[in-house]
Write a protein that holds these residues in place. Structure first.
Motif, PDB file in Angstrom:
ATOM      1  N   GLN A 189      37.156  38.981  71.705  1.00  0.00           N
ATOM      2  CA  GLN A 189      36.659  38.034  72.514  1.00  0.00           C
ATOM      3  C   GLN A 189      36.506  38.325  73.937  1.00  0.00           C
ATOM      4  O   GLN A 189      35.346  37.923  74.459  1.00  0.00           O
ATOM      5  CB  GLN A 189      37.435  36.814  72.183  1.00  0.00           C
ATOM      6  N   CYS A 216      29.016  33.306  71.484  1.00  0.00           N
ATOM      7  CA  CYS A 216      29.763  34.093  70.746  1.00  0.00           C
ATOM      8  C   CYS A 216      29.763  35.374  71.365  1.00  0.00           C
ATOM      9  O   CYS A 216      30.483  36.235  70.815  1.00  0.00           O
ATOM     10  CB  CYS A 216      29.190  34.246  69.268  1.00  0.00           C
ATOM     11  N   MET A 274      27.590  27.755  70.911  1.00  0.00           N
ATOM     12  CA  MET A 274      28.510  28.875  70.083  1.00  0.00           C
ATOM     13  C   MET A 274      29.093  29.992  71.118  1.00  0.00           C
ATOM     14  O   MET A 274      30.024  29.949  70.955  1.00  0.00           O
ATOM     15  CB  MET A 274      27.774  29.667  69.079  1.00  0.00           C
ATOM     16  N   HIS A 319      33.314  40.902  63.783  1.00  0.00           N
ATOM     17  CA  HIS A 319      34.339  39.999  64.913  1.00  0.00           C
ATOM     18  C   HIS A 319      34.750  41.038  65.956  1.00  0.00           C
ATOM     19  O   HIS A 319      35.969  41.425  65.954  1.00  0.00           O
ATOM     20  CB  HIS A 319      35.589  39.708  63.870  1.00  0.00           C
ATOM     21  N   GLU A 379      31.764  27.074  68.292  1.00  0.00           N
ATOM     22  CA  GLU A 379      32.575  27.852  67.612  1.00  0.00           C
ATOM     23  C   GLU A 379      34.013  27.524  67.468  1.00  0.00           C
ATOM     24  O   GLU A 379      34.397  26.862  68.748  1.00  0.00           O
ATOM     25  CB  GLU A 379      32.537  29.530  68.209  1.00  0.00           C
ATOM     26  N   ASP A 380      34.855  27.712  66.753  1.00  0.00           N
ATOM     27  CA  ASP A 380      36.040  27.032  66.547  1.00  0.00           C
ATOM     28  C   ASP A 380      37.214  27.715  67.509  1.00  0.00           C
ATOM     29  O   ASP A 380      38.326  27.345  67.519  1.00  0.00           O
ATOM     30  CB  ASP A 380      36.741  26.956  64.971  1.00  0.00           C
ATOM     31  N   ASN A 381      36.758  28.617  68.125  1.00  0.00           N
ATOM     32  CA  ASN A 381      37.540  29.287  69.249  1.00  0.00           C
ATOM     33  C   ASN A 381      37.381  28.505  70.508  1.00  0.00           C
ATOM     34  O   ASN A 381      38.022  29.065  71.632  1.00  0.00           O
ATOM     35  CB  ASN A 381      37.337  30.874  69.397  1.00  0.00           C
ATOM     36  N   THR A 414      34.312  30.940  63.969  1.00  0.00           N
ATOM     37  CA  THR A 414      33.924  32.093  64.848  1.00  0.00           C
ATOM     38  C   THR A 414      33.615  33.623  64.188  1.00  0.00           C
ATOM     39  O   THR A 414      34.240  33.980  63.377  1.00  0.00           O
ATOM     40  CB  THR A 414      35.284  32.483  65.703  1.00  0.00           C
ATOM     41  N   LYS A 415      32.360  33.814  64.473  1.00  0.00           N
ATOM     42  CA  LYS A 415      31.681  35.013  63.692  1.00  0.00           C
ATOM     43  C   LYS A 415      30.412  35.480  64.520  1.00  0.00           C
ATOM     44  O   LYS A 415      29.878  34.737  64.791  1.00  0.00           O
ATOM     45  CB  LYS A 415      31.836  35.152  62.448  1.00  0.00           C
ATOM     46  N   TYR A 416      30.487  36.376  65.268  1.00  0.00           N
ATOM     47  CA  TYR A 416      29.265  37.124  65.761  1.00  0.00           C
ATOM     48  C   TYR A 416      28.283  37.457  64.874  1.00  0.00           C
ATOM     49  O   TYR A 416      28.893  38.328  63.683  1.00  0.00           O
ATOM     50  CB  TYR A 416      29.716  38.143  66.749  1.00  0.00           C
ATOM     51  N   SER A 445      32.384  22.064  64.263  1.00  0.00           N
ATOM     52  CA  SER A 445      33.311  23.157  64.664  1.00  0.00           C
ATOM     53  C   SER A 445      33.045  24.318  63.552  1.00  0.00           C
ATOM     54  O   SER A 445      32.848  24.031  62.432  1.00  0.00           O
ATOM     55  CB  SER A 445      34.771  22.788  64.453  1.00  0.00           C
ATOM     56  N   ALA A 453      27.072  34.157  65.327  1.00  0.00           N
ATOM     57  CA  ALA A 453      26.858  32.832  64.818  1.00  0.00           C
ATOM     58  C   ALA A 453      25.893  32.015  65.851  1.00  0.00           C
ATOM     59  O   ALA A 453      25.392  30.719  65.497  1.00  0.00           O
ATOM     60  CB  ALA A 453      28.029  31.974  64.697  1.00  0.00           C
TER      61      ALA A 453
END
Length: 444
Positions: A15, A162, A160, A12, A201-203, A231-233, A228, A235
């Motif tokens: 961002q 990410c 995504m 994570h 991603e849900d962000n 969020t995780k890199y 959705s 992803a």
């Protein structure tokens, strides 16, 4: 239709999506562009123009055969030179240099493509010059062909994004969501694929809601589902996204089609639809220009072949001189040291750093195993790092160096600040060269 599945590993990172609300805008047009013929995975194109030829935006300037993507002029003007040179990547390629006339006239021969069969559809996509715009640059038309004995069961669209800093895909979803959804439906129907998943991603809740609304408005709910995803890199890695949306695992050395999936970047899908609506091939790239040095960061529409130098001038220059310039994101991008290098189809961001350019010094590996826990593909990065540094061909093969997608999760999680991905890239090059040497037929 689709069920979310938990993926392994990942990290994570911060961002830094500061450009998410900056609408995409045109950059100041360049005086000239230098367009390489190898902007895709596969065989480089051969130039089909000569010095003094007049070209328009969209004029074909490079063509090929086999695995390739045609190349088109991104400005109107006069071809000044067609030369073979070594690019900043170290690869030799022909480059077509065009002096812009400032008129930005579209090629009068461009036509809206039509098709009636699947093969004709794929031929149209080939003519567009479109490649994977998430960074892979694999020719899109070639990816759409399922090998004999296999078939696509789902289109998985990657929204995504990410990587830290990059927001170009997000802006495409927000500004051209209609093209994304129409393109997804067109591709699925043309290739007879029964369902489509768009993973975001849900962000990015605005993008999720926006595309879901368009799906309902266009009556495509039975074909397309917008998902959705936590969020995780990384992803957005192809194999990771396939598992998250379908639960299927691409085998080592395999391709998405081996598990019935066609994976496409969200901007690629939008560009395919734009081509079918307008007939205009791929000549521009949406890019995030950001970092702690840029006076006017944002998301810009950049002509292919424009130099990084002119991009810097086009966005107003710097507040302070950068110590590091990265093509792409900070996790998977590559540092460049030549600002005359041109933008190509694979580029989706340029980041300029001053304070954040300084990295801690490496220290010896402490065998903590954090890189193993972070690896989304279940590899042992510390072992690959060591094998690469000592050029251990057998160990590189044993620990499956070629399966690494170079996402950088291992580097981010390493308390010793080991340059693991750099080592792995060198290890891959070493293994390829040794494999070629050992399998080369002996001369009589």
């Amino acid at each position: 239709m689709f069920t979310l599945h938990t993926t392994r590993g990942g990290v994570h990172p911060p961002q830094y999506k500061d450009m998410r609300d900056h609408a995409c805008r045109f950059i100041e047009q360049p005086k000239r562009v230098r367009i390489p013929m190898n902007m895709h995975i596969g065989a480089p194109c051969k130039p089909v123009v000569a010095p003094q030829d007049h070209v328009y935006v969209g004029t074909l300037i490079g063509d090929g055969e086999g695995l390739y993507a045609p190349v088109h002029a991104s400005v109107s003007g006069t071809v000044e030179a067609v030369v073979e040179e070594v690019l900043p990547t170290g690869v030799s390629s022909y480059v077509v240099e065009i002096a812009s006339d400032g008129k930005h006239e579209a090629d009068p021969h461009l036509e809206i493509p039509t098709y009636t069969t699947q093969d004709e559809f794929i031929d149209c996509v080939r003519a567009s010059g479109i490649v994977g715009l998430g960074g892979a640059a694999f020719p899109t038309w070639f990816k759409m062909q399922a090998p004999k004995g296999k078939r696509f069961e789902a289109v998985v669209i990657n929204g995504m994004e990410c990587e830290p800093y990059i927001t170009s895909d997000f802006r495409q979803m927000m500004e051209h969501g209609d093209l994304v959804i129409a393109g997804a439906a067109r591709i699925a129907r043309a290739l007879s694929i029964p369902e489509v998943a768009i993973g975001i991603e849900d962000n990015k809740p605005e993008a999720i809601q926006h595309l879901q609304k368009i799906v309902v408005e266009q009556g495509l709910s039975e074909l397309i589902e917008v998902l959705s995803i936590p969020t995780k890199y990384p992803a957005g890695g192809e194999k990771v996204l396939i598992h998250a949306t379908t639960g299927r695992d691409v085998p080592a050395g395999g391709l998405p089609v081996d598990v019935g999936c066609l994976v496409m970047n969200v901007t690629t899908v939008a560009r395919v639809e734009y081509f079918f609506q307008t007939g205009r091939p791929l000549v521009y790239k949406v890019m995030t220009i950001a970092g702690d040095c840029v006076k006017n960061p944002g998301n810009y529409l950049v002509p292919l072949g424009m130099s990084v130098h002119e991009i810097i001038d086009g966005v107003g220059g710097f507040d302070r001189e950068p110590r590091k310039i990265i093509m792409g994101g900070p996790m998977m991008g590559r540092t460049i040291d030549d600002i005359e290098c041109p933008v190509i189809k694979a580029n989706n961001a340029i980041l300029f750093f001053h304070d954040q350019a300084i990295l801690p010094d490496e220290t010896p590996c402490i065998r903590c195993g954090r890189c193993v826990l972070a690896c989304p593909l279940g590899l042992m990065p510390f072992a690959l790092d060591g094998a690469a540094r000592r050029s251990d061909t057998a160990a590189l093969d044993e620990f499956a160096v070629m399966n690494c997608m170079e996402c950088g999760s291992c580097v981010f999680s390493c308390p010793a600040h080991r340059r693991i991905v750099a080592s792995i890239r060198e290890g891959k090059d070493w293994l390829r060269s040794e494999t070629a040497r050992l399998t080369k037929p002996k001369e009589a």
